[in-house]
Design an enzyme around this catalytic site. Structure first.
Site, PDB file in Angstrom:
ATOM      1  N   ASP A   8      13.656  22.591   1.857  1.00  0.00           N
ATOM      2  CA  ASP A   8      13.635  22.014   3.305  1.00  0.00           C
ATOM      3  C   ASP A   8      12.900  22.760   4.199  1.00  0.00           C
ATOM      4  OD1 ASP A   8      13.861  20.071   5.222  1.00  0.00           O
ATOM      5  OD2 ASP A   8      15.887  20.928   5.600  1.00  0.00           O
ATOM      6  N   GLU A 479      10.387  19.441   1.260  1.00  0.00           N
ATOM      7  CA  GLU A 479      10.278  18.081   2.055  1.00  0.00           C
ATOM      8  C   GLU A 479       9.924  19.390   3.485  1.00  0.00           C
ATOM      9  OE1 GLU A 479      12.844  16.081   5.207  1.00  0.00           O
ATOM     10  OE2 GLU A 479      14.072  16.173   3.176  1.00  0.00           O
ATOM     11  N   GLU A 483       8.453  17.645  12.279  1.00  0.00           N
ATOM     12  CA  GLU A 483       7.929  18.244  13.447  1.00  0.00           C
ATOM     13  C   GLU A 483       6.678  19.575  13.041  1.00  0.00           C
ATOM     14  OE1 GLU A 483      11.861  20.454  13.009  1.00  0.00           O
ATOM     15  OE2 GLU A 483      11.186  18.432  12.830  1.00  0.00           O
ATOM     16  N   HIS A 559      17.621  -4.634   6.532  1.00  0.00           N
ATOM     17  CA  HIS A 559      16.515  -3.987   6.553  1.00  0.00           C
ATOM     18  C   HIS A 559      15.293  -4.910   6.504  1.00  0.00           C
ATOM     19  CE1 HIS A 559      18.932  -0.640   4.721  1.00  0.00           C
ATOM     20  NE2 HIS A 559      18.008  -0.085   5.132  1.00  0.00           N
ATOM     21  N   HIS A 707      20.407  22.487   6.343  1.00  0.00           N
ATOM     22  CA  HIS A 707      19.319  22.407   5.755  1.00  0.00           C
ATOM     23  C   HIS A 707      19.406  22.611   4.389  1.00  0.00           C
ATOM     24  CE1 HIS A 707      17.120  22.882   9.829  1.00  0.00           C
ATOM     25  NE2 HIS A 707      18.036  23.816  10.062  1.00  0.00           N
TER      26      HIS A 707
END
Length: 984
Positions: A8, A479, A483, A559, A707
């Protein structure tokens, strides 16, 4: 039976996990600093770069003026030394009662000047010689400068020279309603007095002419030399060596973005995509002639409006294209500038491309004009073209463009053209056991953002440490936080959204308490949607009452795009509706479910207009099936952003993996159905959904350990898990009515979801592993930042802080403050602290070392002595009675124990305060909830946002040792090293 690594990757963090044969073997977190100013987002190197640039600029100006002074002294028989200043004092020639140089410049046009006054006029104009080349100014500054130059040019029409204009308009003129004089020169961030350099050059020429007429004797050679030196401009560098290589032909350079062929390529790409979208959504087939008609319009004018596009394609004016926004479908501003500057010409396409290339690469106007002179251009064309500002390049070369554009003119998409030509991105055949440095790969030119480069560097460091510890792997899943790859303002916007989201959740929690609702994520979300929708159901328009919120069976969160078909679990894909509406909608979009009922659909359209734009577009989408055909779900499962693909390809192309099983197809892309690849870029949307489904709490962004949880989820987000999860959600949506009729409980769903957990007891196993993590931080050894603060101060300003003149002298001697060019400045950063211990008392002492010490190559040897405010004690010389222990840098890992603590604790060193002789330290994971009783003694002022201890006195620490932490969080005691001298 796979070995999988998962990462991550954020702009200041790396979460990682390693699984083998579905068993979670290891996980961890690496935290590092962003290489940017946290307030402005500017590079940390920017202040140094600007200071260096200013020093060079001032040095050049000084050399230019000294050259002029020599010329003037020789020609006018003056003493050169009289024009030199020593020790910051005023030069002899400028002492006494003198007339203002602005007045002298006016007088020079009307009367004979003395030699001394003429010298001052020449030097004054040469020192402030106006604006010439402003190509490299930023857009905001450039606009202000150009505006002021134009305004002043209009005013100058009424005056003989710039000097006369400034003297008569501004010199000794009072500001309106003020006793202060108007500024003749620009002040900080003011551009009103900007004058073009050419006008100042004309003024000096005119003054020479007038003074010769008045009888001043000087040689023609002197005049020419003065004008040459005064307005000399250094040739700008050529940046052609920085242009990257073509993705297909690595021996070819990339094509300039603003070349005609590049514009044609971009226009073709957009037009073909538009025509294909019309084919998919409307079933309309367009011909090659239609394509050419649109393209010709772009190439003729540099623009193509949506209105023109509709007219050329025979569509009605009220037809709305996908993504239609503003007036222009295509607008090439630089192309318009290019064709305007060219005017009528007989140049070939190749010549035009080469001209664009020259404009892009040659930044010096004189050199550029010489380069343009070799083409069939007249002087007006050369002058106009040399004023253009082009930058940036495509990823492919002219050679590649010339191959693909003919096929694209036939209507083929870019990827189809590449396939037909068998054009493939150059790949590295020499795979390594460890990932090489990014700047050693052919991707090095793809990224210049230092924040992204730091993240990639730390990713490589952690990856290689894992490969060294565990060996080769079959797969790597990554991933990238959203940002990554964003600029500072974009990241600030994301942070603002996150803070607003956090506040909205907290407000909803309080509302839950008031209404007597259970405080859980579902009810919090219901309340947020309830307020956003102005208390109306998004599909029926019925008013939602408080009693409806209190009844668990009355309302559902839907959804908009069915989750099983989109994998979109974002807030912007959710609305609050009555259960009955959700039962009717099932596994469909709003339009699929309610579009045939015109009255209801009109009501939905009205309701949607009050919702955020992104949510509104989802609700009103009539073409979702087309998006499904275009792998819309895959794009929500896989990260297709450029920066994610870059990290993926960098890893895939240079790292050697264990072989995948025979039935796995590694030739397919990771977004293609049936693909099996070594490296996959997972979407944050998928991670978020699985995090929630597997029962992990919402992210606490103040706690670094989240994380690692994300990395673990990424490690197990394989195709089988995703399919099982998708089927589970599909069953939820499709059987909604039946399930509610049978009153199936949420607990039943929790039991059902266990079928697609990676292994039994998965959640608890992960949490146990997370508790074992020691967060790793790299020690920041490199001196950085300014040597001292920018503001120069008088000695008297420090009297109060240091107890008068003697105290200031003592502070200077100890290096607490510095003297630069006869003035006093405060120190820059303290980048290192050397720790000593008294051999008899075992007390600890600290010698602070600043960036100025490093620059001067002088190693301080006195430890701080604590003193009261307003006085300064002698610091303590570290002589033979003291022994050196270790050096501390920012984020050094230390083991400390104060007199009140029961046992020592590991902490990261943040800073040293010399006034109190104390440390500032922080907890490795910044997790407030897990503070032990012993840690609470140390971190007595900790809170949820930061676990930091300030004012930890060092002298009487019971334990004070330095440790080393690896990239994977492995802690070992630091070996003793001799004190490092700067001279070595």
């Amino acid at each position: 039976m796979a070995r999988i690594l998962a990462f991550d990757i954020g702009i200041s963090s790396i979460g990682w996990a390693f699984s083998e044969n579905d068993e979670l073997k290891d996980c961890g977190v690496r935290i590092f600093t962003k290489v940017e100013n946290p307030k402005t987002g500017e590079s940390l190197a920017l202040p140094r770069r600007l200071a260096r640039s200013a020093r060079k600029r001032l040095a050049r100006r000084k050399a230019r003026l000294n050259h002029l002074k020599h010329l003037i002294a020789n020609e006018f028989k003056l003493n050169y030394e009289d024009y030199q200043s020593f020790d910051e004092s005023l030069a002899k020639a400028y002492k006494g009662s003198l007339i203002s140089p602005y007045e002298l410049r006016f007088r020079a046009l009307n009367e004979l000047l003395s030699k001394q006054d003429f010298a001052r006029v020449i030097l004054h104009i040469a020192k402030r010689r106006g604006y010439d080349d402003i190509k490299n100014s930023d857009d905001k500054e450039k606009g202000a400068i150009l505006k002021a130059i134009k305004q002043n040019e209009e005013k100058l029409a009424n005056y003989q020279s710039v000097g006369e204009y400034l003297y008569k308009e501004y010199f000794q003129k009072f500001k309106e309603n003020s006793k202060e004089f108007t500024n003749v020169r620009n002040k900080k961030e003011s551009y009103e007095r900007c004058i073009a350099q050419s006008f100042l050059k004309d003024e000096l020429k005119l003054i020479f002419k007038k003074q010769r007429e008045f009888g001043f004797s000087f040689s023609k050679k002197f005049e020419e030399e003065v004008l040459s030196v005064a307005f000399y401009k250094r040739a700008l560098k050529d940046f052609s060596h920085l242009v990257g290589n073509c993705s297909f032909f690595t021996d070819e350079k990339r094509a300039p973005k603003n070349s005609p062929l590049a514009f044609m390529f971009v226009a073709l790409t957009r037009i073909i995509n538009l025509l294909n979208n019309l084919k998919n959504t409307e079933g309309i087939l367009y011909t090659k002639d239609d394509l050419n008609a649109l393209l010709n319009e772009v190439l003729k004018n540099g623009t193509l409006t949506y209105k023109q596009t509709k007219k050329l394609l025979g569509l009605s004016d009220d037809y709305e294209f996908k993504g239609e926004k503003g007036t222009y479908f295509i607008e090439f501003k630089k192309y318009k500038e290019f064709i305007k500057a060219l005017g009528e010409h007989n140049l070939s396409q190749d010549d035009l491309n080469e001209i664009a290339k020259d404009i892009t690469l040659i930044k010096d106007e004189i050199k550029l004009k010489k380069a343009l002179a070799k083409y069939d251009l007249n002087q007006n064309q050369i002058d106009s073209l040399s004023k253009l500002e082009f930058k940036d390049h495509l990823n492919i070369s002219f050679k590649a463009l010339k191959l693909v554009t003919p096929l694209m003119l036939e209507g083929k998409k870019y990827d189809e053209a590449c396939n037909e030509l068998n054009l493939k991105v150059a790949i590295n055949e020499d795979k390594k056991d460890f990932l090489p440095a990014f700047n050693e790969t052919y991707y090095k030119d793809e990224v210049t953002n230092p924040v992204v480069l730091r993240a990639i560097k730390e990713y490589r460091k952690v990856l290689n440490a894992l490969l060294k510890k565990y060996g080769k792997v079959h797969k790597i899943n990554i991933e990238l936080a959203r940002e990554v790859g964003k600029n500072h303002s974009q990241r600030a916007k994301i942070e603002k959204e996150q803070n607003e989201n956090y506040k909205a959740k907290k407000d909803a929690e309080l509302e839950c308490e008031k209404l007597g609702l259970k405080i859980n994520s579902k009810n919090i979300l219901k309340l947020r949607l309830f307020k956003e929708q102005k208390e109306f159901c998004a599909y029926s328009g019925e008013k939602i009452k408080i009693s409806d919120l209190q009844d668990e069976k009355m309302l559902e969160i839907d959804h908009i795009y069915p989750y099983s078909r989109s994998f979109d679990d974002s807030y912007m894909n959710k609305v609050l509706v009555f259960t009955k509406q959700n039962q009717e909608k099932l596994n469909q979009t709003p339009f699929e479910a309610f579009g045939n009922d015109s009255a209801k659909w009109q009501k939905i359209e009205v309701l949607a207009k009050n919702l955020p734009t992104k949510k509104q577009k989802r609700i009103l989408d009539k073409n979702y099936k087309d998006k499904e055909q275009k792998n819309f779900k895959d794009r929500n499962l896989n990260d297709t952003r450029y920066i994610a693909r870059l990290v993926l390809n960098y890893t895939k192309d240079y790292l050697d993996f264990l072989p995948l099983s025979d039935d796995e197809n590694t030739k397919l892309n990771d977004t293609q159905k049936g693909s099996k690849v070594h490296v996959e870029a997972k979407s944050g949307m998928l991670t978020s959904a699985l995090r929630h489904t597997w029962g992990f709490s919402a992210k606490d962004r103040n706690n670094h350990l989240h994380h690692a949880i994300d990395a673990v989820i990424i490690a197990y987000a394989n195709n089988s898990i995703v399919k099982a999860f998708s089927d589970f959600k599909k069953e939820q949506e499709s059987n909604s009515a039946e399930l509610y009729a049978k009153k199936i409980s949420e607990l039943d769903y929790k039991n059902k979801r266990k079928f697609f957990e990676p292994f039994s007891g998965f959640r608890q196993k992960v949490l146990d592993k997370i508790d074992e993590i020691f967060v790793s931080k790299p020690e920041r050894k490199k001196p950085s930042g300014a040597l001292h603060e920018e503001t120069f101060r008088k000695e008297e300003e420090f009297y109060q802080s240091y107890g008068g003149k003697e105290g200031v002298l003592k502070a200077l001697e100890l290096g607490k403050i510095r003297k630069v060019n006869g003035k006093i400045v405060k120190n820059g950063d303290m980048f290192r602290v050397d720790i000593f211990k008294h051999k008899k008392t075992n007390k600890f002492y600290a010698v602070p070392i600043y960036t100025m010490d490093f620059a001067l190559k002088v190693l301080p040897n006195k430890a701080v002595a604590r003193s009261k405010k307003g006085e300064i004690k002698d610091w303590i010389l570290m002589d033979e009675n003291y022994e050196f222990c270790f050096s501390l840098y920012k984020d050094s890992l230390i083991l400390i124990q104060t007199k009140d603590m029961q046992e020592p604790e590991f902490v990261y060193y943040n800073a040293f305060t010399s006034s109190t002789v104390s440390l500032i330290v922080s907890k490795h994971d910044n997790k407030f909830e897990t503070l032990s009783k012993n840690q609470k003694i140390l971190f007595k002022n900790a809170n949820e946002k930061e676990v930091i201890a300030k004012s930890i006195g060092i002298q009487n620490l019971k334990v004070f040792e330095k440790y080393i932490v690896s990239a994977l969080g492995e802690v070992t005691k630091a070996e003793f090293r001799q004190r490092e001298d700067f001279k070595k």
